[in-house]
Design a protein around this motif. Sequence first.
Motif, PDB file in Angstrom:
ATOM      1  N   ASP A   1      23.839  17.374  93.617  1.00 10.60           N
ATOM      2  CA  ASP A   1      22.494  17.476  94.160  1.00 10.60           C
ATOM      3  C   ASP A   1      21.679  16.189  94.004  1.00 10.60           C
ATOM      4  N   VAL A   2      22.146  15.275  93.146  1.00  6.23           N
ATOM      5  CA  VAL A   2      21.350  14.058  92.904  1.00  6.23           C
ATOM      6  C   VAL A   2      21.410  13.143  94.129  1.00  6.23           C
ATOM      7  N   VAL A   3      20.350  12.352  94.287  1.00  2.92           N
ATOM      8  CA  VAL A   3      20.233  11.455  95.453  1.00  2.92           C
ATOM      9  C   VAL A   3      20.232  10.009  94.957  1.00  2.92           C
ATOM     10  N   PRO A   4      21.107   9.178  95.483  1.00  3.79           N
ATOM     11  CA  PRO A   4      21.126   7.773  95.051  1.00  3.79           C
ATOM     12  C   PRO A   4      19.759   7.109  95.297  1.00  3.79           C
ATOM     13  N   ASP A   5      19.271   6.390  94.277  1.00  6.01           N
ATOM     14  CA  ASP A   5      18.002   5.652  94.398  1.00  6.01           C
ATOM     15  C   ASP A   5      18.346   4.220  94.794  1.00  6.01           C
ATOM     16  N   LEU A   6      18.558   4.000  96.079  1.00  8.41           N
ATOM     17  CA  LEU A   6      19.025   2.721  96.571  1.00  8.41           C
ATOM     18  C   LEU A   6      17.976   1.622  96.383  1.00  8.41           C
ATOM     19  N   GLU A   7      16.743   2.006  96.559  1.00  8.94           N
ATOM     20  CA  GLU A   7      15.682   1.001  96.417  1.00  8.94           C
ATOM     21  C   GLU A   7      15.617   0.481  94.983  1.00  8.94           C
ATOM     22  N   LEU A   8      15.650   1.390  94.025  1.00  6.52           N
ATOM     23  CA  LEU A   8      15.601   0.970  92.626  1.00  6.52           C
ATOM     24  C   LEU A   8      16.850   0.187  92.256  1.00  6.52           C
ATOM     25  N   LYS A   9      17.981   0.597  92.792  1.00  5.24           N
ATOM     26  CA  LYS A   9      19.230  -0.098  92.488  1.00  5.24           C
ATOM     27  C   LYS A   9      19.164  -1.536  92.993  1.00  5.24           C
ATOM     28  N   ALA A  10      18.589  -1.726  94.174  1.00  2.00           N
ATOM     29  CA  ALA A  10      18.461  -3.095  94.712  1.00  2.00           C
ATOM     30  C   ALA A  10      17.549  -3.937  93.835  1.00  2.00           C
ATOM     31  N   LYS A  11      16.458  -3.343  93.328  1.00  2.00           N
ATOM     32  CA  LYS A  11      15.547  -4.077  92.451  1.00  2.00           C
ATOM     33  C   LYS A  11      16.244  -4.490  91.160  1.00  2.00           C
ATOM     34  N   ILE A  12      17.037  -3.582  90.616  1.00  2.71           N
ATOM     35  CA  ILE A  12      17.749  -3.889  89.360  1.00  2.71           C
ATOM     36  C   ILE A  12      18.743  -5.015  89.592  1.00  2.71           C
ATOM     37  N   GLN A  13      19.472  -4.927  90.711  1.00  7.16           N
ATOM     38  CA  GLN A  13      20.438  -5.990  90.998  1.00  7.16           C
ATOM     39  C   GLN A  13      19.736  -7.336  91.206  1.00  7.16           C
ATOM     40  N   ALA A  14      18.603  -7.286  91.847  1.00  9.97           N
ATOM     41  CA  ALA A  14      17.852  -8.530  92.040  1.00  9.97           C
ATOM     42  C   ALA A  14      17.357  -9.079  90.706  1.00  9.97           C
ATOM     43  N   PHE A  15      16.904  -8.152  89.837  1.00 13.76           N
ATOM     44  CA  PHE A  15      16.428  -8.572  88.515  1.00 13.76           C
ATOM     45  C   PHE A  15      17.559  -9.221  87.724  1.00 13.76           C
ATOM     46  N   LYS A  16      18.724  -8.625  87.765  1.00 12.17           N
ATOM     47  CA  LYS A  16      19.861  -9.164  87.020  1.00 12.17           C
ATOM     48  C   LYS A  16      20.295 -10.511  87.603  1.00 12.17           C
ATOM     49  N   ALA A  17      20.279 -10.602  88.921  1.00 17.16           N
ATOM     50  CA  ALA A  17      20.664 -11.871  89.556  1.00 17.16           C
ATOM     51  C   ALA A  17      19.680 -12.975  89.196  1.00 17.16           C
ATOM     52  N   GLU A  18      18.405 -12.646  89.166  1.00 20.55           N
ATOM     53  CA  GLU A  18      17.388 -13.634  88.808  1.00 20.55           C
ATOM     54  C   GLU A  18      17.590 -14.123  87.374  1.00 20.55           C
ATOM     55  N   LYS A  19      17.838 -13.166  86.453  1.00 21.17           N
ATOM     56  CA  LYS A  19      18.035 -13.543  85.056  1.00 21.17           C
ATOM     57  C   LYS A  19      19.294 -14.359  84.889  1.00 21.17           C
ATOM     58  N   LYS A  20      20.335 -13.993  85.652  1.00 16.04           N
ATOM     59  CA  LYS A  20      21.582 -14.743  85.559  1.00 16.04           C
ATOM     60  C   LYS A  20      21.403 -16.150  86.100  1.00 16.04           C
ATOM     61  N   SER A  21      20.633 -16.265  87.168  1.00 14.85           N
ATOM     62  CA  SER A  21      20.388 -17.591  87.755  1.00 14.85           C
ATOM     63  C   SER A  21      19.633 -18.479  86.783  1.00 14.85           C
ATOM     64  N   LYS A  22      18.643 -17.903  86.110  1.00 11.03           N
ATOM     65  CA  LYS A  22      17.884 -18.687  85.143  1.00 11.03           C
ATOM     66  C   LYS A  22      18.760 -19.133  83.979  1.00 11.03           C
ATOM     67  N   ARG A  23      19.690 -18.206  83.543  1.00 13.73           N
ATOM     68  CA  ARG A  23      20.554 -18.579  82.423  1.00 13.73           C
ATOM     69  C   ARG A  23      21.488 -19.696  82.821  1.00 13.73           C
ATOM     70  N   VAL A  24      21.998 -19.669  84.054  1.00 14.62           N
ATOM     71  CA  VAL A  24      22.912 -20.725  84.516  1.00 14.62           C
ATOM     72  C   VAL A  24      22.165 -22.054  84.632  1.00 14.62           C
ATOM     73  N   THR A  25      20.968 -21.981  85.162  1.00 14.09           N
ATOM     74  CA  THR A  25      20.175 -23.203  85.306  1.00 14.09           C
ATOM     75  C   THR A  25      19.883 -23.799  83.942  1.00 14.09           C
ATOM     76  N   GLY A  26      19.547 -22.919  83.013  1.00 14.92           N
ATOM     77  CA  GLY A  26      19.251 -23.395  81.656  1.00 14.92           C
ATOM     78  C   GLY A  26      20.461 -24.025  81.012  1.00 14.92           C
ATOM     79  N   ASP A  27      21.635 -23.452  81.248  1.00 16.37           N
ATOM     80  CA  ASP A  27      22.851 -24.008  80.658  1.00 16.37           C
ATOM     81  C   ASP A  27      23.134 -25.394  81.224  1.00 16.37           C
ATOM     82  N   ILE A  28      22.884 -25.580  82.546  1.00 15.27           N
ATOM     83  CA  ILE A  28      23.141 -26.892  83.172  1.00 15.27           C
ATOM     84  C   ILE A  28      22.198 -27.955  82.612  1.00 15.27           C
TER      85      ILE A  28
END
Length: 1157
Positions: free
Chosen positions: A1124-1151
């Motif tokens: 009965d549960v409904v996938p929360d696609l909008e929230l999932k996209a926000k989380i993925q974007a948040f993780k990608a942003e944090k990962k990008s910052k960590r990579v930039t910082g490492d360089i």
Amino acid sequence: MAITAELVADEMLRPRRDEQDRARICASKEVRLGTDSIVVPLPGRFWKVLETRWGKSLPKIRELLIATIRNKRLAKLQASLRSGEGGESSSSNAATFKATDASSDVSSQDQTRPRINLPASGASAVSTPSQPNPFTQLGLNKINVEKESTAGSGLPMKRTGVSPSAGIRSKSPPGRSFAAPANTKETLEAWEDKTLGGIFRITLKPGVTRDAHGQALHYAPSVRADLEEQNEAVRLSVGVLDQAILEVASSLGSTPPLDFLLACWKRVSRLYRTAKAGKTEDSKNGILKEARRICMSYCFFAITMPEMFGQDLQPSSPLTPHLLFDPEDDRGVCHDFLTEASLRAVDDELVRGALVRAVEELSQQLAPMTLNDDYKPYVHALKSITRFPVLINAITGSSLFLPSGVAPQDLERKTLLGPFFQISPLQGVVTLAYFSSPKTRDKNYIINSQKALRMSLQTHQADLLDIVNHVIRASKESRERMLDWFALVVNSNQKRRGLQVDAATVSSDGFMVNVTAILDQLCDPFMDSTFSKIDRIEVDYLRRHPRVQIREETKLNGDQKASDQFYSTSVEGNSNFISEIFFLTLAAHHYGTEAANSKLDQLEKDLKFLEKQAERMEAERHKFINTPQLALFDRRMEEMRERVDNGLSYKFGIQGVLFDDLSQARSMQFMRYVIVWMLRIVGSHHDFPKRELRKVYELPEMDTSVLTFGSLPLPEAQPEVFRCLPEYYLEDIISNFKFIFRYLPHVITSTQSDELVALCITFLRSSEYIKNPYLKSGLVSLLFLGIWPQYGRAKGILGDLLNSLPFATDNLLHSLMKFYIEVENTGTHTQFFDKFNIRYEIFQVIKCIWTNPIFREHLEQESRVNVEFFVRFVNLLLNDVTFVLDESLNALVKIHDLQKELEDPSLDANVRAEKEESLATQERTATSYMQLTNETVSMLKLFTEALADAFTMPEIVQRLADMLDYNVDSLVGPRCSNLKVVGKDKYFFNPRALLSEIIDVYLNLRDKTAFVEAVARDGRSYKPKNFETATGVMRKHVLKSPEEIAAWNALRERFKQAKMADDQAEEDLGEIPDEFLDPLMYTLMEDPVILPTSKVSIDRSTIRSHLLSDPNDPFNRAPLKVEDVVPDLELKAKIQAFKAEKKSKRVTGDIMDTMAG
């Protein structure tokens, strides 16, 4: 027309009237006695009317009729004698005799002896051809007379008298005694005189008191005088025999006439048999046959009309005591007597009534007796009588056979068969006699006493079976009455299965066990090993107005309304005998032996309670010393000890009865039939066990509508007839086999257990067919008891069968897993505690079969085919491990503290008693939960070893890692010192072995990255220090091999690396917005879904894990399914974007760090 006493007597002397005469007699409405008239309807036979209709007038009527009968009989004898003298020349008509009343009869005869009254001078007394036999009212044959050879002359027959063989007796010179001439062949008359004198011990010689063998002789002066008056030879003949018998039997003093006559009967019967077997002349045979007939006639006169012999009418039958003597005893009733009586009883109500009355009195006399008394003569007497169908029909027609309104507790005393069935070792005085002072008796004494009781009971039950068999086979009517009696017994004792049974309101255990044993043996003829006659058991029996009442019984899966509606529709036809016996036996088991089994279990519990109570009371004795209450205290203690002794005596008695190999084997065979019969009902094919059941895996694309009887699960649509069967049909199967597994496992073999295994697996797999959760759990208990090790059987009775029977290897594991899940919610108030007991037994069965690779393959198949099913099972398994180990360890901590406190000698007595009671409670808790902990961890180890991948599913892996880390922390962490208790072995607590098995689970999953990461993510219990301590414990106590310790150290290092990586990732993510956090776990969601009713977003793995234990929305408790549960696609996209942003910052910082370096 008025019927005079003379005519009544005449009718009794001549029952075979022609139809016109009989119609005239029966049409009359009154009987005239002197000046009095009693108006009564006169059905067929007068004596029946006398006995049943004439009430207060009966003594007067009997007196008058006996006198009239006697006078008419002697008058006929007189006529016969006169006819014998002058029959050759007599041509006059037969004289008529005027019947007088009782007073005139007595005054006209000698008061001291019966004499033959001669007619007036000039009257020629002869018999007419229709002159009757005076004893035909007792069912005797009509007199055979020898006619004159002059055809058509109209002359009367030669002397008839009482004897049918008047021609046998020859004339002798008047006034002379007969004596055979010297050195001549013995004449027939001399042989007759000698033989009859020897048989009846009668002499006509006044000076002779003993015969040649020294036997006392009875002198008959009246017979001699009469013969002399009539110038007849003074000798005994069948013509004067009945007068001689009457005279002698009337003058025996204190000796009852029947004693004398029965002895005569045995002698004449022996001679008659010998004569028939030899080459005796026909004339001699005729004399013996007539003497035998007359003797039997007088026997029944002595039984039914003792007044004829000057005896007072007694309230009890004169025949009753004679039935108790040995048949060979002169006073006993032999087979020949009963044979002759049965022949006469066909047409004669008097004979039937006399025998029925005697049997009724035997039953009433037996009622107060026990196994300790001399009861066997009563049983043997009834056995002898039931050899004759006509007597059986008479007995079963007795008002005592099926009396109305008899209370259950009175059935064994107030029904005709009840006293015979009540004889049992379970009668109170019997158990007290055999097991007196039970606490002082050694084991061998008790065993030998129980064997003696069993032998006595087996002999008695064999006699009962013989009686019942003859009753059933005698006629259809007697068979129906016998079945009605069994039905009365079982239907009246339904209260025996109540929770609180008042023994004073139901039949006794011994009585009911005997009834069950006999019914079991009646089933033997159709209970063959191939079940060839099982088709004869008609399920429609319960809808054909059955003898067995089941309306108030709980049904297997139907409520009262559905049951009433189903059984309200009757099925036409008659049920066969096999069906009648089958269902009666089922009911008898429920109210009989199975009730006794339950009573034995309850008795053992009650005795333990009483003994503990007695111990507590004895501990209080010091408080009453030197006080007035000491005497009262001692009386109470004595009463308590007496209750315990009586209970122990009864326990040993009931064990002696129930621990009988033969009866339990027979009972088990019957239950196998019940199993097969029930399994045939639930499917569309009625050929089990010829066609075995099988399993069909339920793949998603499977069409379950095509499943047949041979498939599991069973069809969803349950047969209505099965749903409405009484619940006790299955309950008795379970309790019967439980009893055998526990106490008599040697009586059952694996080859006799196929049906039992099929039953357990079928209804565990399709558990919705049974409503009662306790019945379903009983099926698990049967499997558990079946695999319990026995002497010479390492895997018990069922272990090898479960590993080899195809039906078991295909279906058992899934059935156990399904019921493991189902017991989480049984709907009972004790479900929380019940589930642990049931799951413990399930674990034992799985351990028994786990060595078979087929079951491991099936488990792997379940994890792939039925993912949801498997995940739910594992989730509950982890829940159990977490809960029971936590409860066990908490109880051990409390035990540790209480033991320390009780070491203080200055502790107040009341406080000490309180703490000791609390300690006992904690010890019981620790023992129970620790056993389940050991089994659950062991099961987890087996499953993870076989299915490592299945335990790394997202819904499972984190919970598994958290549980393992918590338990390691409890065993080797800072709190482990609180687990040191005195006597840890009695709590089944072995911390080293438990730690070793938990480490095995870690090692089984060491190659699974998801598991390693899950352990590292456990922020509550993952502590590298604990793992290091565990390594030291394993090395110190050699719990693992060097290779295993090396693998463990490598795994520890991987945990550290994963922890460091997880910490770094968390640091990289920094501050996580609350909307991205799981509302239950407070971790970053990976796959958010929206709950349909509460509209809360939650990670899919979290809600799946929650729904495994609770089928409701955690936020508003609304019912919820994972579909009965409904996938929360909008929230999932926000989380993925948040993780990608944090990962990008960590990579930039490492360089940048690298460039700066």
